[in-house]
Design a protein around this motif. Structure first.
Motif, PDB file in Angstrom:
ATOM      1  N   LEU A  88      29.027  -5.299  47.487  1.00 52.81           N
ATOM      2  CA  LEU A  88      29.148  -6.385  46.501  1.00 52.81           C
ATOM      3  C   LEU A  88      29.194  -5.825  45.084  1.00 52.81           C
ATOM      4  CD1 LEU A  88      26.674  -9.044  47.961  1.00 52.81           C
ATOM      5  CD2 LEU A  88      29.126  -9.373  47.548  1.00 52.81           C
ATOM      6  N   CYS A  89      28.335  -4.865  44.821  1.00 51.71           N
ATOM      7  CA  CYS A  89      28.302  -4.214  43.506  1.00 51.71           C
ATOM      8  C   CYS A  89      29.636  -3.543  43.212  1.00 51.71           C
ATOM      9  CB  CYS A  89      27.166  -3.194  43.476  1.00 51.71           C
ATOM     10  SG  CYS A  89      27.019  -2.283  41.933  1.00 51.71           S
ATOM     11  N   CYS A  98      32.390  -6.219  42.607  1.00 51.95           N
ATOM     12  CA  CYS A  98      32.242  -6.815  41.273  1.00 51.95           C
ATOM     13  C   CYS A  98      32.681  -5.847  40.184  1.00 51.95           C
ATOM     14  CB  CYS A  98      30.792  -7.246  41.043  1.00 51.95           C
ATOM     15  SG  CYS A  98      30.272  -8.656  42.048  1.00 51.95           S
ATOM     16  N   ALA A 139      36.409  -5.839  40.121  1.00 49.33           N
ATOM     17  CA  ALA A 139      36.928  -7.090  39.550  1.00 49.33           C
ATOM     18  C   ALA A 139      36.758  -7.133  38.032  1.00 49.33           C
ATOM     19  CB  ALA A 139      36.231  -8.286  40.198  1.00 49.33           C
ATOM     20  N   LEU A 140      35.680  -6.517  37.537  1.00 48.90           N
ATOM     21  CA  LEU A 140      35.384  -6.540  36.094  1.00 48.90           C
ATOM     22  C   LEU A 140      35.923  -5.305  35.372  1.00 48.90           C
ATOM     23  CD1 LEU A 140      31.681  -7.775  36.351  1.00 48.90           C
ATOM     24  CD2 LEU A 140      33.664  -9.120  35.614  1.00 48.90           C
ATOM     25  N   LEU A 197      25.242  -3.886  35.777  1.00 48.63           N
ATOM     26  CA  LEU A 197      25.659  -4.460  37.066  1.00 48.63           C
ATOM     27  C   LEU A 197      24.931  -3.767  38.220  1.00 48.63           C
ATOM     28  CD1 LEU A 197      27.610  -6.398  38.569  1.00 48.63           C
ATOM     29  CD2 LEU A 197      29.230  -4.480  38.683  1.00 48.63           C
ATOM     30  N   ASN A 210      32.872   1.907  39.236  1.00 55.32           N
ATOM     31  CA  ASN A 210      32.107   1.616  40.455  1.00 55.32           C
ATOM     32  C   ASN A 210      31.138   2.742  40.819  1.00 55.32           C
ATOM     33  OD1 ASN A 210      34.775   2.912  41.237  1.00 55.32           O
ATOM     34  ND2 ASN A 210      33.705   3.056  43.177  1.00 55.32           N
ATOM     35  N   SER A 216      28.533  -1.197  33.594  1.00 57.68           N
ATOM     36  CA  SER A 216      28.341  -0.641  34.946  1.00 57.68           C
ATOM     37  C   SER A 216      26.860  -0.440  35.244  1.00 57.68           C
ATOM     38  CB  SER A 216      29.083   0.695  35.064  1.00 57.68           C
ATOM     39  OG  SER A 216      30.463   0.530  34.830  1.00 57.68           O
TER      40      SER A 216
END
Length: 576
Positions: free
Chosen positions: A257-258, A261, A264-265, A225, A269, A222
């Motif tokens: 977007l962060c 993603c 999704a991963l 990212l 968040n 995290s």
């Protein structure tokens, strides 16, 4: 127990699915009702976030069921976006200089305020459950898992109160630091607790080593990212930072977007968004500082939606008496543990007195991470204690989400940190001419020496200029009405006439006032008058158009800078 309010409205008002029209209708309803509730609670001197949650409770699962569980789930993306925005703005508070200054203090307090409530709640729940069930494995497992979950502190409601009351100081800084790191500790404690509980009651928790590796992946993944998107956004903002509209669009796009993603991963968040904010504020502060201000202006409607949905999710009618007692034990034990742990950690690191005394008030809120961990427990121990944990955390979240923000307000108020996070523009916006009249007699006052009679001799007037700080004077008639102003620059020109000037009166040298203002005029409006009429002095008149003083631009500038300096001094005093 059945919900007695669920049938108060016809079925047509119970939204169990959404089409496009209903979606827009619901957003409007939530925003309108939530904002109204927040405004009402603010009028009652209660943090507005409580109003949002109460409205959610009324229209949600515990109330009238206007929002059915399916619809609340469909609106989950709103909650995800809100938590990302909160994480982003929390990251903006974590400057490297602050971490260097308070890092040791953060870590010490964090460990004690997380571990102590885990021990207290674990022991109390174990004893209560064992006394009723006489089942050691069941009692120990429930105590371990609830103890681990209780260590988490919700950032959303806490930081919303700090923002609402514009707080600044050592207590505020400590709270931001703790809520930023709290999630990681809660995840680690849950891993340890679930690993011990799994063999006791036949759950399906993974081995400790694998769980710790997953946690390390979540935390560091995290952070990486969020740092990546922070770097991309920093590069973009270097070229467009003067264009506020595009800056806001790119900032939100990068943040979303962060977040996407991260989802999704299967990463955190909130931590990813926090890392984005942390990167921006530390590695490109001069180019990106305005972005945080822009994003914070975008957040109010999103926060309203988020907290209303938090309230709507809570369903208190599914709690049995025994689980209700456990929920009460959980809340009391968690509160006591947070208080003892935070006070001891703050004392150990010699934190400022305000932190030692009032930090416990700011650590009561519980939501996202605790609910997430309870869901994980519900899955890992579905055939044993999982459902009980879900119900207890639901009930306790209902309680602490209502009282938590109120206690945060009490803590920061008693610490003297409310209203300190302001700029000159903030002071200007919230100040009227009448405030300056009351606070600073040297600028303008009803008994101000800056008001003279039109029959005043020039000799007396010169004497006033030499003994007072005013550079401008208001001239009034015998009837007390405004007739003009005299400026020092204009007076210098008159004195060049020679000896004849000494026999002149104020009425002979005054000039008409180009503009006037009222005591109720705001400072932004006053500055606009200065600019529009190209003047440095404006007469102040009351409701009867009688002069009560003069507003001088230089004096107001001095007043505003003095106010900011006083605020900074107060913050420095709080650090001691």
């Amino acid at each position: 127990m059945q919900n007695p309010f669920a049938r108060l409205l016809p079925e047509a008002f119970h939204f169990s699915s959404l089409n496009a029209g209903q979606f827009v209708l619901l957003l409007g309803l939530i925003l309108f009702a939530g904002t109204a509730g927040g405004w009402l609670f603010k009028k009652l001197k209660i943090p507005q976030v409580v109003g949002y949650i109460v409205i959610g409770i009324i229209i949600g699962s515990s109330g009238m069921h206007i929002l059915e569980p399916q619809v609340i789930s469909a609106l989950d993306p709103v909650s995800t976006i809100s938590l990302s925005l909160i994480g982003f703005l929390v990251g903006a508070e974590l400057k490297i200089t602050t971490i260097k200054k308070y890092g040791k203090q953060f870590v010490s307090i964090l460990i004690f305020e997380a571990v102590t409530p885990a021990l207290v709640v674990g022991i109390l729940v174990f004893l209560a459950v064992y006394l009723v069930t006489r089942n050691t494995a069941h009692a120990l497992s429930l105590g371990l898992l609830l103890g681990a979950i209780c260590s988490a502190t919700a950032p959303a409601a806490t930081t919303d109160v700090l923002a609402e009351y514009r707080t600044r100081g050592p207590l505020t800084t400590t709270v931001y630091g703790l809520v930023a790191m709290d999630d990681a500790v809660a995840l680690i404690l849950y891993t340890i607790a679930s690993t011990i509980a799994s063999p006791l009651i036949g759950g399906k928790a993974l081995p400790a080593g694998i769980q710790l590796l997953n946690i390390a992946k979540d935390i560091f993944g995290s952070i990486l990212l969020g740092g990546f998107f922070g770097f991309i956004l920093t590069v973009i903002l270097r070229f467009i930072y003067k264009d506020e509209a595009r800056s806001l669009c790119f900032a939100l796009a990068s943040l979303f977007l962060c977040t996407g993603c991260a989802q999704a991963l299967n990463l955190d968040n909130i931590l990813a968004a926090m890392s984005t904010g942390f990167f921006l504020v530390n590695f490109a502060p001069s180019k990106t500082q305005s972005v945080f201000s822009l994003v914070s202006k975008f957040t109010p409607p999103v926060y309203v939606l988020f907290f209303v949905l938090v309230g709507a999710k809570l369903n208190v009618w599914i709690i049995t008496p025994f689980l209700g007692i456990l929920a009460l034990i959980y809340v009391l034990g968690r509160t006591a543990g947070k208080a003892i742990g935070s006070i001891f950690g703050a004392w150990l690191t010699k934190a400022p007195k305000t932190v030692q005394k009032y930090l416990p008030f700011c650590l009561l809120s519980q939501a996202g991470v605790a609910i997430g961990l309870s869901i994980a427990a519900g899955n890992d121990f579905a055939d044993s204690i999982g459902p009980e944990i879900l119900l207890i955390i639901t009930a306790t979240t209902f309680i602490v989400q209502l009282i938590g923000p109120v206690f945060v307000k009490i803590g920061v108020s008693k610490a003297g940190e409310c209203g300190l996070n302001v700029t000159i523009e903030d002071i200007k916006k919230n100040t009227r001419v009448t405030d300056i009249i009351v606070r600073n007699e040297k600028i303008c006052n009803y008994d101000s020496p800056a008001i003279i009679s039109e029959n005043e001799s020039l000799f007396n007037l010169l004497n006033k200029f030499s003994h007072n700080q005013n550079l401008n004077y208001v001239v009034k008639s015998a009837e007390g009405k405004l007739v003009g102003i005299i400026t020092l620059e204009h007076l210098k020109e008159i004195m060049q006439i020679g000896e004849f000037a000494e026999s002149m009166l104020a009425m002979d040298v005054l000039t008409p006032a180009p503009v006037i203002c009222k005591p109720s005029t705001t400072l932004p409006d006053a500055y606009k008058l200065f600019e529009d009429y190209d003047t440095d002095a404006i007469p102040i008149v009351d409701a009867n158009d009688e002069p009560v003083g003069i507003l001088e631009k230089a004096a107001i500038d001095h007043y505003l800078h003095t106010q900011v300096i006083n605020l900074h001094r107060k913050i420095e005093e709080l650090d001691n």
